[in-house]
Design a protein around this motif. Structure first.
Motif: not given
Length: 170
Positions: A129-134, A157-161
């Motif tokens: 979640t932090r990566l997606a926000d970043m 990809l990160h949101r899917k993960q």
């Protein structure tokens, strides 16, 4: 009276134009002029993102070691995706003249396999979640359309993960 107002408005317009002029050496066509990140800021972001992605690989590896075979197989795909993201980021950093970010000694360590599976999944979900926000924040600040397209793919990809990890928590 109306003539005095028009004169005041003209003076105000001149003052605004003086204060709104571009800083020295900055061309109005320059992306930085519009508030986008400089090349150095983009490079620093990519290095920080790479380090965070490496943490993501460790998170998925820890889940894979602690989970049953079905969950481990699902998580292995995400671990491979994280690895391919790291390769992509290394190439992007190299294209921009940077060197691979040196792994710092004080990076966030993932809990050991002895931690409960639920806790490890929750930590991994928070990291994703932090990566997606970043990435989402960076997309707004980067002028390079090709890099933005890659970042949009990573964001999806990160949101899917995150969704996948949250289903594992239930």
């Amino acid at each position: 009276m109306q003539k005095a107002r028009l004169l005041q408005q003209a003076d105000l317009d001149d003052t605004i134009q003086k204060f709104a002029s571009s800083p020295c050496g900055m061309n109005e066509g320059d992306p930085v002029y519009f508030g986008y990140w400089s090349k150095e800021e983009v490079l620093n972001f990519l290095k920080e993102l790479l380090e965070s992605e490496r943490i993501g690989i460790n998170a998925f590896a820890t889940i894979g070691r602690a989970a049953d075979l079905h969950v481990a197989d699902l998580v292995f795909e995400s671990e491979l995706a994280q690895g391919s993201i790291c390769v992509l980021l290394k190439k992007e950093i190299a294209m921009r003249g940077g060197t691979d970010a040196v792994r710092s000694k004080n990076t966030t360590a993932m809990p050991s396999v002895k931690c409960s599976l639920q806790r490890v999944i929750a930590i991994a979900s928070c990291n994703q979640t932090r990566l997606a926000d970043m990435i989402e924040e960076a997309i707004l600040n980067i002028f390079d359309s090709k890099l933005n397209a890659k970042l949009m793919y990573l964001l999806l990809l990160h949101r899917k993960q995150v969704e996948q990890l949250e289903t594992l928590l239930t």
